[in-house]
Design a protein around this motif. Sequence first.
Motif, mmCIF file in Angstrom:
data_model
loop_
_atom_site.group_PDB
_atom_site.id
_atom_site.type_symbol
_atom_site.label_atom_id
_atom_site.label_comp_id
_atom_site.label_asym_id
_atom_site.label_seq_id
_atom_site.Cartn_x
_atom_site.Cartn_y
_atom_site.Cartn_z
ATOM 1 N N ARG A 95 -31.059 49.149 -13.343
ATOM 2 C CA ARG A 95 -30.842 49.592 -14.724
ATOM 3 C C ARG A 95 -29.652 50.541 -14.809
ATOM 4 O O ARG A 95 -28.792 50.395 -15.668
ATOM 5 C CB ARG A 95 -32.116 50.296 -15.202
ATOM 6 N N GLN A 115 -21.891 49.652 -15.941
ATOM 7 C CA GLN A 115 -21.095 48.552 -16.481
ATOM 8 C C GLN A 115 -20.834 48.739 -17.977
ATOM 9 O O GLN A 115 -19.742 48.445 -18.466
ATOM 10 C CB GLN A 115 -21.796 47.213 -16.229
ATOM 11 N N LYS A 122 -26.391 48.739 -14.539
ATOM 12 C CA LYS A 122 -26.022 48.110 -15.818
ATOM 13 C C LYS A 122 -25.408 49.149 -16.759
ATOM 14 O O LYS A 122 -24.479 48.857 -17.503
ATOM 15 C CB LYS A 122 -27.227 47.436 -16.452
ATOM 16 N N TYR A 123 -25.936 50.358 -16.712
ATOM 17 C CA TYR A 123 -25.389 51.419 -17.559
ATOM 18 C C TYR A 123 -23.959 51.761 -17.141
ATOM 19 O O TYR A 123 -23.106 52.032 -17.988
ATOM 20 C CB TYR A 123 -26.272 52.659 -17.514
#
Length: 114
Positions: free
Chosen positions: A46, A52, A49-50
């Motif tokens: 998670r 990114q 993804k943050y």
Amino acid sequence: MENADTKSELYISKIISSISAIDFAIQNTKATITAFENDNVEIFARIEKYEQIVCKQRKIAREIQSHLKLQNWSEVHRRVHIIHHLSQFLRDDLQTLMYEAQGAKVIHVSNQMT
């Protein structure tokens, strides 16, 4: 009196600064979670993804800069809106992750004491 280019640069500088603050919060959260529970693959995925999302925000900030030069205000507004709401989401979720990680450590320590 400031010209339009100076105002645009100041505006972009504030946006970049805001994105950098989110990036710092991500790195701080990652370090805290590593200290408390370094085996939670889902949380680290998670956070990745943050990271990114922050990269995408920086790209959007550069797009804002070109739209400012073209005085394309609707696109400036749309992109600022996107960055703002993504940042708000990230801030809220990072805060939740921090509380959960710290809470898990407190629960884990208190269970060991009993």
